[in-house]
Each structure stands twice: as C-alpha cells, then as structure tokens.
Design an enzyme around this catalytic site. Structure first.
Site, PDB file in Angstrom:
ATOM      1  N   LYS A  13      13.363  44.154   3.334  1.00  0.00           N
ATOM      2  CA  LYS A  13      14.530  44.156   4.234  1.00  0.00           C
ATOM      3  C   LYS A  13      14.106  44.357   5.698  1.00  0.00           C
ATOM      4  O   LYS A  13      14.544  43.627   6.572  1.00  0.00           O
ATOM      5  CB  LYS A  13      15.514  45.265   3.842  1.00  0.00           C
ATOM      6  N   ARG A  88      25.073  50.811   1.782  1.00  0.00           N
ATOM      7  CA  ARG A  88      24.233  51.094   0.633  1.00  0.00           C
ATOM      8  C   ARG A  88      25.045  51.669  -0.532  1.00  0.00           C
ATOM      9  O   ARG A  88      24.487  52.023  -1.566  1.00  0.00           O
ATOM     10  CB  ARG A  88      23.155  52.085   1.060  1.00  0.00           C
ATOM     11  N   ARG A 127       2.120  51.075   1.246  1.00  0.00           N
ATOM     12  CA  ARG A 127       2.507  50.964   2.663  1.00  0.00           C
ATOM     13  C   ARG A 127       2.029  52.182   3.472  1.00  0.00           C
ATOM     14  O   ARG A 127       2.173  53.327   3.043  1.00  0.00           O
ATOM     15  CB  ARG A 127       4.029  50.864   2.758  1.00  0.00           C
ATOM     16  N   ARG A 160       4.794  57.282   4.301  1.00  0.00           N
ATOM     17  CA  ARG A 160       6.122  57.890   4.343  1.00  0.00           C
ATOM     18  C   ARG A 160       6.231  58.874   3.185  1.00  0.00           C
ATOM     19  O   ARG A 160       5.810  58.549   2.076  1.00  0.00           O
ATOM     20  CB  ARG A 160       7.205  56.806   4.189  1.00  0.00           C
ATOM     21  N   ARG A 171      13.972  56.414  -5.925  1.00  0.00           N
ATOM     22  CA  ARG A 171      14.727  55.568  -4.979  1.00  0.00           C
ATOM     23  C   ARG A 171      15.213  54.313  -5.683  1.00  0.00           C
ATOM     24  O   ARG A 171      16.316  53.827  -5.418  1.00  0.00           O
ATOM     25  CB  ARG A 171      13.851  55.192  -3.784  1.00  0.00           C
TER      26      ARG A 171
HETATM   27  P1  AP5 Z   1       9.715  46.437   3.957  1.00  0.00           P
HETATM   28  O1  AP5 Z   1      10.058  45.257   4.771  1.00  0.00           O
HETATM   29  O2  AP5 Z   1       9.489  47.747   4.638  1.00  0.00           O
HETATM   30  O3  AP5 Z   1      10.796  46.589   2.788  1.00  0.00           O
HETATM   31  P2  AP5 Z   1      12.186  47.365   2.771  1.00  0.00           P
HETATM   32  O4  AP5 Z   1      13.061  46.635   1.826  1.00  0.00           O
HETATM   33  O5  AP5 Z   1      12.675  47.567   4.175  1.00  0.00           O
HETATM   34  O6  AP5 Z   1      11.686  48.704   2.127  1.00  0.00           O
HETATM   35  P3  AP5 Z   1      12.012  50.215   2.454  1.00  0.00           P
HETATM   36  O7  AP5 Z   1      11.168  50.989   1.493  1.00  0.00           O
HETATM   37  O8  AP5 Z   1      11.849  50.543   3.906  1.00  0.00           O
HETATM   38  O9  AP5 Z   1      13.539  50.238   2.093  1.00  0.00           O
HETATM   39  P4  AP5 Z   1      14.453  51.412   1.757  1.00  0.00           P
HETATM   40  O10 AP5 Z   1      15.763  50.745   1.659  1.00  0.00           O
HETATM   41  O11 AP5 Z   1      14.078  52.237   0.590  1.00  0.00           O
HETATM   42  O12 AP5 Z   1      14.203  52.394   2.988  1.00  0.00           O
HETATM   43  P5  AP5 Z   1      15.025  52.725   4.301  1.00  0.00           P
HETATM   44  O13 AP5 Z   1      14.065  53.023   5.340  1.00  0.00           O
HETATM   45  O14 AP5 Z   1      16.081  51.727   4.545  1.00  0.00           O
HETATM   46  O15 AP5 Z   1       8.430  46.063   3.075  1.00  0.00           O
HETATM   47  C1  AP5 Z   1       7.811  47.015   2.226  1.00  0.00           C
HETATM   48  C2  AP5 Z   1       6.293  46.723   2.163  1.00  0.00           C
HETATM   49  O16 AP5 Z   1       6.102  45.441   1.564  1.00  0.00           O
HETATM   50  C3  AP5 Z   1       5.623  46.643   3.544  1.00  0.00           C
HETATM   51  O17 AP5 Z   1       4.318  47.155   3.441  1.00  0.00           O
HETATM   52  C4  AP5 Z   1       5.600  45.141   3.873  1.00  0.00           C
HETATM   53  O18 AP5 Z   1       4.528  44.803   4.711  1.00  0.00           O
HETATM   54  C5  AP5 Z   1       5.453  44.535   2.473  1.00  0.00           C
HETATM   55  N1  AP5 Z   1       6.134  43.236   2.329  1.00  0.00           N
HETATM   56  C6  AP5 Z   1       7.353  42.888   2.798  1.00  0.00           C
HETATM   57  N2  AP5 Z   1       7.673  41.639   2.428  1.00  0.00           N
HETATM   58  C7  AP5 Z   1       6.641  41.186   1.686  1.00  0.00           C
HETATM   59  C8  AP5 Z   1       6.365  39.949   1.011  1.00  0.00           C
HETATM   60  N3  AP5 Z   1       7.253  38.931   1.005  1.00  0.00           N
HETATM   61  N4  AP5 Z   1       5.191  39.838   0.341  1.00  0.00           N
HETATM   62  C9  AP5 Z   1       4.295  40.866   0.331  1.00  0.00           C
HETATM   63  N5  AP5 Z   1       4.483  42.059   0.957  1.00  0.00           N
HETATM   64  C10 AP5 Z   1       5.644  42.213   1.623  1.00  0.00           C
HETATM   65  O19 AP5 Z   1      15.788  54.067   3.837  1.00  0.00           O
HETATM   66  C11 AP5 Z   1      15.057  55.253   3.603  1.00  0.00           C
HETATM   67  C12 AP5 Z   1      16.001  56.375   3.197  1.00  0.00           C
HETATM   68  O20 AP5 Z   1      16.958  56.601   4.249  1.00  0.00           O
HETATM   69  C13 AP5 Z   1      16.866  56.127   1.959  1.00  0.00           C
HETATM   70  O21 AP5 Z   1      16.158  56.419   0.752  1.00  0.00           O
HETATM   71  C14 AP5 Z   1      18.032  57.091   2.201  1.00  0.00           C
HETATM   72  O22 AP5 Z   1      17.647  58.413   1.931  1.00  0.00           O
HETATM   73  C15 AP5 Z   1      18.233  56.963   3.702  1.00  0.00           C
HETATM   74  N6  AP5 Z   1      19.212  55.910   4.033  1.00  0.00           N
HETATM   75  C16 AP5 Z   1      18.974  54.774   4.739  1.00  0.00           C
HETATM   76  N7  AP5 Z   1      20.091  54.045   4.841  1.00  0.00           N
HETATM   77  C17 AP5 Z   1      21.072  54.731   4.195  1.00  0.00           C
HETATM   78  C18 AP5 Z   1      22.431  54.470   3.934  1.00  0.00           C
HETATM   79  N8  AP5 Z   1      23.031  53.355   4.373  1.00  0.00           N
HETATM   80  N9  AP5 Z   1      23.113  55.388   3.211  1.00  0.00           N
HETATM   81  C19 AP5 Z   1      22.547  56.526   2.774  1.00  0.00           C
HETATM   82  N10 AP5 Z   1      21.242  56.828   2.980  1.00  0.00           N
HETATM   83  C20 AP5 Z   1      20.509  55.932   3.685  1.00  0.00           C
END
Ligand code: AP5
Length: 219
Positions: A13, A88, A127, A160, A171
């Site tokens: 994402k 979410r 990561r 992280r 998660r």
């Molecule tokens: P990346 O692009 O970082 O993937 P992502 O889907 O953004 O993964 P996240 O782990 O950041 O998502 P998340 O939703 O758990 O975390 P968030 O920060 O939003 O890619 C991941 C890895 O894969 C990278 O190393 C990248 O290089 C690699 N990659 C990407 N695409 C690839 C491909 N096609 N091929 C190969 N490799 C690839 O949220 C964190 C926390 O915040 C949540 O757990 C929650 O506690 C809180 N939070 C955030 N938003 C909310 C909300 N709306 N409501 C409540 N709590 C929330």
C-alpha cells in the site's frame, strides 16, 4: 480524485501510494505514517497510539477518524488525496463517506491489493526503515548498499517494532477480522478494483494505471 488503497499489511500500500501520488499529482496520506510521526514526536496522540501499534492492533476508530478529518476536511485538498491505510474498519468507511459527503465529494476509486500470507510475512519481516529519512529497504528484495545503513543519509536502519514475526501474524489476523469486510463494502459501491499485489512493483503500478477510472485518465 479520492483514492483509497486497501490491502493487508505488506501488500504494498505504501509503496504503490507513493508511486500513484507522483503519477496522479495527488497528496499521499498514510495514517500509519501520521501515527508513527506522532510517536516519534512524543505527542499525546503518539502516547495514545503506541501501545496499540506495538501490539499490532488497530488504534480506536474515533482517534483515527479525528486525525483524517483534520487533514482531509480542514485542509480541503482541491484535487483529492490518496488514502493509504484509511479506512481500516467499516465504521471508518462510513465516517469517510460522511466527511466527504459534507464536502460534496465521494470515494472515487478503491484499489484492493491482494497477496498470499507467506509473501506478506516475508515482505514485512524483511523490511528495514531509516528512522531519519524514512527510506525503506528489504533484506532480500532491495537491500541497502552497506548492510544496516541507509544509502541516502548514512543513518543506522531499524526494524519497525510491529514487523517482528509474532506481531506481524497478529496484524494479519486483525486485518482479516476488521479490515477485509471493507472489500465488500466498496465492491457494493461499485468503486473497487482488485489488483494482484504479488507481481513486481512495476507490474502492480502498470495494472493500476490501466484500471484508472475513465473520467480520471489524462489522455
Ligand atoms: P509496503 O509498501 O510498506 O506495504 P504496506 O501494505 O504499506 O505494508 P505496511 O506493513 O506498512 O501496512 P500496514 O497496513 O500494516 O501498516 P501501517 O503503517 O498502515 O511494503 C512492504 C514491504 O514489501 C517493503 O519492504 C516493500 O519494499 C516491499 N514490497 C512492496 N511491494 C512489493 C512488491 N510488489 N514486490 C516485492 N516487494 C514489495 O499501519 C501500522 C499500524 O498503525 C496499524 O497496525 C495500526 O495499529 C495503526 N493504524 C494505521 N492506520 C490505522 C487506521 N486507519 N485505523 C486504526 N489503526 C491504524
């Protein structure tokens, strides 16, 4: 255009939202990044959010809805935004519809990135991020030139806290229970495009650009 990028942790994402932001000229709004920034700055929001995030659980709806409302409604971005990680929960989805409705806007496009669980866990646990400039690396896919050190600013890289295997698994459970219902929520609204997120980063972006809603294509 208001774009929502939906998908499990590790689906890409953040990576795709960055690319789409420059392709479409829209701001990238990530609730995860906003919350991590609040934690780094030791703000009251950060102190509230940190225990939830460290456990791999969702921050309460009212907190995140307030955060997005502040950024989206009060900033009134004229051309829209790419929302990464929000909504979410279905409650957040309804709140987003309401706040956009007040602006005479709606969610125009939802990109749902899907990938198998083994691939997601491999991406998350491999990561490493730079705490200074936020550059992201992957042990296997895109390692830094000097192991453990940022290519761009020389800062030691960190994992992280929520990328440890046990928290990452939790998660994913939380995603399937609380976030996956949004897939049908948006499918029913006729705005969902499903993309194979297991492909290369470039192939995913190409599929997204090919699926861009017709009234938002540049040509
Ligand atoms: P990346 O692009 O970082 O993937 P992502 O889907 O953004 O993964 P996240 O782990 O950041 O998502 P998340 O939703 O758990 O975390 P968030 O920060 O939003 O890619 C991941 C890895 O894969 C990278 O190393 C990248 O290089 C690699 N990659 C990407 N695409 C690839 C491909 N096609 N091929 C190969 N490799 C690839 O949220 C964190 C926390 O915040 C949540 O757990 C929650 O506690 C809180 N939070 C955030 N938003 C909310 C909300 N709306 N409501 C409540 N709590 C929330």
């Amino acid at each position: 255009m208001i774009v929502v990028v939906l998908g499990p942790p590790g689906a890409g994402k953040g990576t795709q939202s960055d690319l789409l932001a420059s392709e479409l000229g829209l701001p990238h709004l990530s609730t995860g990044d906003l919350l991590r920034e609040a934690i780094a700055n030791r703000t009251p929001l950060g102190r509230l959010a940190q225990p939830y995030m460290d456990r791999g659980e969702l921050v309460p709806d009212d907190v995140v809805i307030g955060l997005i409302k502040e950024r989206l409604v009060q900033a009134r971005p004229p051309d829209g935004a790419i929302l990464d990680g929000f909504p979410r929960t279905v409650a957040q989805g309804h709140a987003l519809n309401d706040m956009l409705g007040e602006l005479g806007r709606r969610v125009d496009w939802v990109i749902y990135l899907r990938a198998p669980v083994e691939e997601l866990l491999e991406r998350i646990t491999g990561r490493y991020v730079c705490p200074r400039c936020a550059a992201t690396y992957h042990l296997r896919g895109s390692p830094s030139r000097t192991p453990g050190v940022c290519n761009l600013c020389g800062t030691p890289l960190q994992q992280r806290p929520d990328d440890r295997l046990d928290v990452a698994r939790h998660r994913l459970d939380v995603y399937f229970e609380q976030t996956a219902p949004l897939i049908d929520f948006y499918r029913c609204q006729g705005v969902l495009t499903e993309i194979d997120g297991e492909q290369s980063i470039e192939a995913v972006l190409a599929d997204e650009m090919a699926a861009l809603p017709p009234n938002h294509r540049k040509d």
